[in-house]
Design a protein around this motif. Sequence first.
Motif, mmCIF file in Angstrom:
data_model
loop_
_atom_site.group_PDB
_atom_site.id
_atom_site.type_symbol
_atom_site.label_atom_id
_atom_site.label_comp_id
_atom_site.label_asym_id
_atom_site.label_seq_id
_atom_site.Cartn_x
_atom_site.Cartn_y
_atom_site.Cartn_z
ATOM 1 N N PRO A 1 25.740 74.950 70.554
ATOM 2 C CA PRO A 1 27.182 74.870 70.300
ATOM 3 C C PRO A 1 27.971 75.427 71.467
ATOM 4 O O PRO A 1 27.518 76.336 72.171
ATOM 5 C CB PRO A 1 27.364 75.731 69.042
ATOM 6 N N ARG A 2 29.162 74.863 71.700
ATOM 7 C CA ARG A 2 29.975 75.316 72.816
ATOM 8 C C ARG A 2 30.598 76.669 72.527
ATOM 9 O O ARG A 2 30.826 77.457 73.437
ATOM 10 C CB ARG A 2 31.054 74.287 73.119
ATOM 11 N N ALA A 3 30.931 76.929 71.279
ATOM 12 C CA ALA A 3 31.536 78.219 70.938
ATOM 13 C C ALA A 3 30.502 79.329 71.121
ATOM 14 O O ALA A 3 29.351 79.207 70.705
ATOM 15 C CB ALA A 3 32.042 78.195 69.504
ATOM 16 N N GLN A 4 30.921 80.412 71.766
ATOM 17 C CA GLN A 4 30.010 81.530 72.013
ATOM 18 C C GLN A 4 30.335 82.693 71.082
ATOM 19 O O GLN A 4 31.479 82.919 70.730
ATOM 20 C CB GLN A 4 30.150 82.012 73.469
ATOM 21 N N ARG A 5 29.285 83.420 70.692
ATOM 22 C CA ARG A 5 29.475 84.624 69.893
ATOM 23 C C ARG A 5 29.299 85.877 70.715
ATOM 24 O O ARG A 5 29.902 86.904 70.445
ATOM 25 C CB ARG A 5 28.444 84.636 68.764
ATOM 26 N N HIS B 1 35.425 83.922 79.030
ATOM 27 C CA HIS B 1 34.530 82.771 78.973
ATOM 28 C C HIS B 1 35.367 81.508 78.762
ATOM 29 O O HIS B 1 35.745 81.184 77.637
ATOM 30 C CB HIS B 1 33.495 82.947 77.860
ATOM 31 N N TYR B 2 35.648 80.803 79.852
ATOM 32 C CA TYR B 2 36.456 79.589 79.788
ATOM 33 C C TYR B 2 35.609 78.410 79.326
ATOM 34 O O TYR B 2 34.436 78.301 79.674
ATOM 35 C CB TYR B 2 37.056 79.278 81.163
ATOM 36 N N GLN B 3 36.212 77.545 78.533
ATOM 37 C CA GLN B 3 35.588 76.285 78.129
ATOM 38 C C GLN B 3 36.369 75.143 78.767
ATOM 39 O O GLN B 3 37.599 75.123 78.700
ATOM 40 C CB GLN B 3 35.602 76.137 76.600
ATOM 41 N N ASN B 4 35.658 74.221 79.384
ATOM 42 C CA ASN B 4 36.297 73.102 80.064
ATOM 43 C C ASN B 4 35.722 71.785 79.562
ATOM 44 O O ASN B 4 34.604 71.749 79.039
ATOM 45 C CB ASN B 4 36.089 73.218 81.579
ATOM 46 N N PRO B 5 36.461 70.681 79.723
ATOM 47 C CA PRO B 5 35.951 69.391 79.261
ATOM 48 C C PRO B 5 34.641 69.013 79.942
ATOM 49 O O PRO B 5 34.389 69.384 81.092
ATOM 50 C CB PRO B 5 37.072 68.409 79.649
#
Length: 202
Positions: free
Chosen positions: A14-18, A49-53
Motif C-alpha cells: 500500500p502507498r500509505a505508510q504507517r 514522506h511525500y507521495q507523488n503520482p
Amino acid sequence: MTAPLRTVTYFPAPRAQRFCSQCGSVLARRIPDDDNRVRDLCDNCGAIHYQNPRMVLGTVPVWGDKILLCRRAIEPRHGYWTLPAGFMELGETTEEGAARETREEAGATFTMGALFSMIDIPHVDQVHIFYLADLTHDRFDPGPESLEAKLFTEAEIPWDDLAFRSISTTLRLFFADRAAGSFQVHSQALSHGMIPTPDEPA
C-alpha cells in the motif's frame, strides 16, 4: 502467440505508510509548516514522506494495419486485453520504460517511435504515457504477466474486453490519427466515473 499457463500474483505494498522509513517511528498526518497539503510526518526525526503520482509507460506496437495487444495474466483485470505497459522503474527514461515493458509483456522486437499520448488519471494518482512502436517481427514471446500476445486490425479490437480506459482512449486516438493521415501528440485527462472500467494497472 499464447504463453504457457501460469499463475502470477500481483500484491503491491500500500502507498500509505504507517511507520517512518528513516527511523521506524509511527507517522502522523497533518499539514507541515510552509505547505498546503496533508503529509505523512515523522515527529521523531522530522522526515516528511511525500507521495507523488506514478508513471505507467507503454507502446502502441504496429504491424502493418494491425496493433499488438496482450491479455493480462495478473490482477487487476486478469484476462482482459491491454497495450503492453507497466510502471516506470527508477533510473530509466519514459521511452526506456515503455520499451522495457513491451519486451517484458509481449516478447516483441520493435523500433521505438514518437511520443503519442499522455493521459492523466488523477483519481488513481497515475499518468499513463504511450509511444508509437514499429514491430520488426510478427512472432512474440509473452512474459509472465501476459496470457498471450496477438495482433488485431481495427475491426477486430475487443473493445468490450479492454482492461483500462487509458487503453481504449489511446487506441481510439491512434485510429483517428491514422485515418487522418497524421499522428499527433495527445494529452487528455480521465475523470472518475466517465466509463465504468477500473484504472489501476499492475
